[in-house]
Design a protein around this motif. Sequence first.
Motif, PDB file in Angstrom:
ATOM      1  N   LEU A  90       0.839  -1.203   0.000  1.00  0.00           N
ATOM      2  CA  LEU A  90       0.000   0.000   0.000  1.00  0.00           C
ATOM      3  C   LEU A  90       0.871   1.248   0.000  1.00  0.00           C
ATOM      4  CD1 LEU A  90      -2.844  -1.034   2.444  1.00  0.00           C
ATOM      5  CD2 LEU A  90      -2.924  -0.844  -0.039  1.00  0.00           C
ATOM      6  N   ASN A  91       1.936   1.235   0.774  1.00  0.00           N
ATOM      7  CA  ASN A  91       2.853   2.366   0.767  1.00  0.00           C
ATOM      8  C   ASN A  91       3.382   2.616  -0.642  1.00  0.00           C
ATOM      9  OD1 ASN A  91       2.496   2.501   3.502  1.00  0.00           O
ATOM     10  ND2 ASN A  91       4.496   1.651   4.032  1.00  0.00           N
ATOM     11  N   ALA A 106       2.133   1.724  -3.541  1.00  0.00           N
ATOM     12  CA  ALA A 106       1.104   2.198  -4.465  1.00  0.00           C
ATOM     13  C   ALA A 106       0.790   3.672  -4.226  1.00  0.00           C
ATOM     14  CB  ALA A 106      -0.164   1.358  -4.306  1.00  0.00           C
ATOM     15  N   ARG A 119       0.809  -0.555  -8.918  1.00  0.00           N
ATOM     16  CA  ARG A 119      -0.607  -0.616  -8.542  1.00  0.00           C
ATOM     17  C   ARG A 119      -1.169  -2.016  -8.784  1.00  0.00           C
ATOM     18  NH1 ARG A 119      -2.858   4.355  -7.457  1.00  0.00           N
ATOM     19  NH2 ARG A 119      -4.904   3.378  -7.524  1.00  0.00           N
ATOM     20  N   ALA A 146      -2.885  -4.406  -6.066  1.00  0.00           N
ATOM     21  CA  ALA A 146      -4.248  -4.924  -6.259  1.00  0.00           C
ATOM     22  C   ALA A 146      -4.261  -6.447  -6.095  1.00  0.00           C
ATOM     23  CB  ALA A 146      -4.770  -4.528  -7.638  1.00  0.00           C
ATOM     24  N   LEU A 198      -4.030  -7.322  -2.411  1.00  0.00           N
ATOM     25  CA  LEU A 198      -5.302  -7.157  -1.715  1.00  0.00           C
ATOM     26  C   LEU A 198      -6.278  -8.267  -2.090  1.00  0.00           C
ATOM     27  CD1 LEU A 198      -5.968  -3.303  -1.694  1.00  0.00           C
ATOM     28  CD2 LEU A 198      -5.242  -4.788   0.169  1.00  0.00           C
ATOM     29  N   ASP A 199      -6.215  -8.720  -3.329  1.00  0.00           N
ATOM     30  CA  ASP A 199      -7.075  -9.832  -3.735  1.00  0.00           C
ATOM     31  C   ASP A 199      -6.739 -11.095  -2.946  1.00  0.00           C
ATOM     32  OD1 ASP A 199      -8.657  -8.499  -5.493  1.00  0.00           O
ATOM     33  OD2 ASP A 199      -7.475  -8.984  -7.259  1.00  0.00           O
ATOM     34  N   LEU A 230      -8.028 -10.633   0.501  1.00  0.00           N
ATOM     35  CA  LEU A 230      -9.487 -10.773   0.504  1.00  0.00           C
ATOM     36  C   LEU A 230      -9.901 -12.235   0.409  1.00  0.00           C
ATOM     37  CD1 LEU A 230     -12.351  -9.609   0.329  1.00  0.00           C
ATOM     38  CD2 LEU A 230     -12.020  -9.345  -2.138  1.00  0.00           C
ATOM     39  N   ARG A 235     -14.986  -8.987   2.657  1.00  0.00           N
ATOM     40  CA  ARG A 235     -14.555  -7.614   2.372  1.00  0.00           C
ATOM     41  C   ARG A 235     -14.621  -6.750   3.634  1.00  0.00           C
ATOM     42  NH1 ARG A 235     -15.918  -7.001  -2.703  1.00  0.00           N
ATOM     43  NH2 ARG A 235     -13.733  -6.924  -3.306  1.00  0.00           N
ATOM     44  N   LEU A 265     -11.652  -7.497   5.537  1.00  0.00           N
ATOM     45  CA  LEU A 265     -10.502  -6.847   4.899  1.00  0.00           C
ATOM     46  C   LEU A 265     -10.405  -5.380   5.319  1.00  0.00           C
ATOM     47  CD1 LEU A 265      -8.153  -6.959   2.858  1.00  0.00           C
ATOM     48  CD2 LEU A 265      -9.789  -6.318   1.073  1.00  0.00           C
ATOM     49  N   MET A 266     -11.556  -4.715   5.341  1.00  0.00           N
ATOM     50  CA  MET A 266     -11.557  -3.317   5.799  1.00  0.00           C
ATOM     51  C   MET A 266     -11.032  -3.223   7.222  1.00  0.00           C
ATOM     52  SD  MET A 266     -15.252  -1.958   4.449  1.00  0.00           S
ATOM     53  CE  MET A 266     -15.912  -2.506   2.865  1.00  0.00           C
ATOM     54  N   GLU A 307      -7.098  -4.097   7.228  1.00  0.00           N
ATOM     55  CA  GLU A 307      -6.301  -3.021   6.640  1.00  0.00           C
ATOM     56  C   GLU A 307      -6.476  -1.733   7.433  1.00  0.00           C
ATOM     57  OE1 GLU A 307      -4.005  -3.148   4.716  1.00  0.00           O
ATOM     58  OE2 GLU A 307      -4.225  -4.781   3.287  1.00  0.00           O
ATOM     59  N   GLY A 308      -7.681  -1.515   7.936  1.00  0.00           N
ATOM     60  CA  GLY A 308      -7.902  -0.337   8.772  1.00  0.00           C
ATOM     61  C   GLY A 308      -7.090  -0.413  10.051  1.00  0.00           C
ATOM     62  N   THR A 348       2.418   9.001   3.872  1.00  0.00           N
ATOM     63  CA  THR A 348       3.113   7.851   3.287  1.00  0.00           C
ATOM     64  C   THR A 348       4.195   8.295   2.308  1.00  0.00           C
ATOM     65  OG1 THR A 348       1.113   6.525   3.498  1.00  0.00           O
ATOM     66  CG2 THR A 348       2.785   5.712   1.986  1.00  0.00           C
ATOM     67  N   MET A 372     -11.258   2.307  12.300  1.00  0.00           N
ATOM     68  CA  MET A 372     -10.648   1.270  11.455  1.00  0.00           C
ATOM     69  C   MET A 372     -11.552   0.957  10.274  1.00  0.00           C
ATOM     70  SD  MET A 372      -9.224  -1.454  14.269  1.00  0.00           S
ATOM     71  CE  MET A 372      -8.534  -0.883  15.823  1.00  0.00           C
TER      72      MET A 372
END
Lengths: 201, 201
Positions: free
Chosen positions: A113-114, A116, A125, A129, A132-133, A136, A156, A159-160, A163-164, B117, B160
Amino acid sequence: MPVPRGSTIDPERTRATILRAATAVLYERGLDGVGVAELCTRVGVSKETLYRHFGTKDKLVEAMLVERSDHVTRWLADVVADAGDDPHDQLTALFGALQEWYDDPVFRGCAMLNAATQHHVEAVRAITARHLDHYLRLLTGIAERAGAARPEILGRQLLMLAEGATLVATHQSTTDVGAHALQAALALLPTTDQAALPRAM
Amino acid sequence: MPVPRGSTIDPERTRATILRAATAVLYERGLDGVGVAELCTRVGVSKETLYRHFGTKDKLVEAMLVERSDHVTRWLADVVADAGDDPHDQLTALFGALQEWYDDPVFRGCAMLNAATQHHVEAVRAITARHLDHYLRLLTGIAERAGAARPEILGRQLLMLAEGATLVATHQSTTDVGAHALQAALALLPTTDQAALPRAM
DNA sequence: CATGGATCGTACCGATCGGTTCGATCCATG
DNA sequence: CATGGATCGAACCGATCGGTACGATCCATG
């Protein structure tokens, strides 16, 4: 004959060394925070060697991120797999592992993520992605085993939360992020025995 | 006499124009993705003017982020305030507003988190930390009104979810992120009438 | 022991960066 | 109408960037 054909010193080992050392430096300082010259000094290799192995700084970054993503994905999958079949236990193990990661002094958030966010290159990117897939998919699997009516939605949502939690752990100086995220995650599971949870809320 | 003492053309207006235009460009392309020269072209101002108003690119970035943070914080607080007193309605309004933001073609994630970031400058990290604190305060307020036993924990869990939703919306091409995050958020509220929720999960 | 690929260290290149300077121009005020 | 601050546009500066070139060195193989 472990040494490759017609060469010396073992280039494969050199490449792996560059990848490992560069990953640490670029993760700590940011992709654009350290130039190739200093990077080579830190890694202990000459510029010519680095460029012969990777061709470009961007290519090095991509190779680095692919390896890192695979490593993280494998790590989390193993943590879940080692926790048995109960989704409750799997989430507990997962967020426990995340908390240990947050407590690591070198922790600086999710490298993909950093990257991207820093690098506006399409390849980066795409790697993010894909990462993250995978993430997920792991969480959706847990949601399925938990008997969710819509496991792709619960996955999902998890996942939030995950990641959150990582994001909050990155940017806020706070403790127990993993435990609080876990508590929320368990509350989202269908027909969970709430009485078995610590009554922290 | 709306024009300041002993000057021409109104410098305050110039400064505001620079701030507004630069914010859009730097948000879209990244803080390091556009140089000062191109930035001035896009803004429609000379380098001398930009440097007289802000002194440094870093200072411009900081001023930009402070304004953006205040704007976002005010926006979300207003959305919540306009939703009445019910925490359920407040969260619905909040995640609805977030979803509209995600659907904006120029949406590229949280500007403050992106900046923290990208730029490893202490001032930027401080602005981001302050922004997250405001965000957390808003959500903790909702948690208190919902009657949570530990509103500071529920507030952090909602943070979060909200930031995780923004992150997923940024890096994954997915729909209904806001709705799914809302559903999870409502599930975390104490003693909520679950039967009143859409049975999507 | 000779060969040749891997590596090193360093010098070098063009491009771009953030930032400065300066003369020309614009314009609200006195 | 003259003054002077605000602005422009373009030239300029030193530093740093990613990437290349080259001679010296190292060493496993034939």
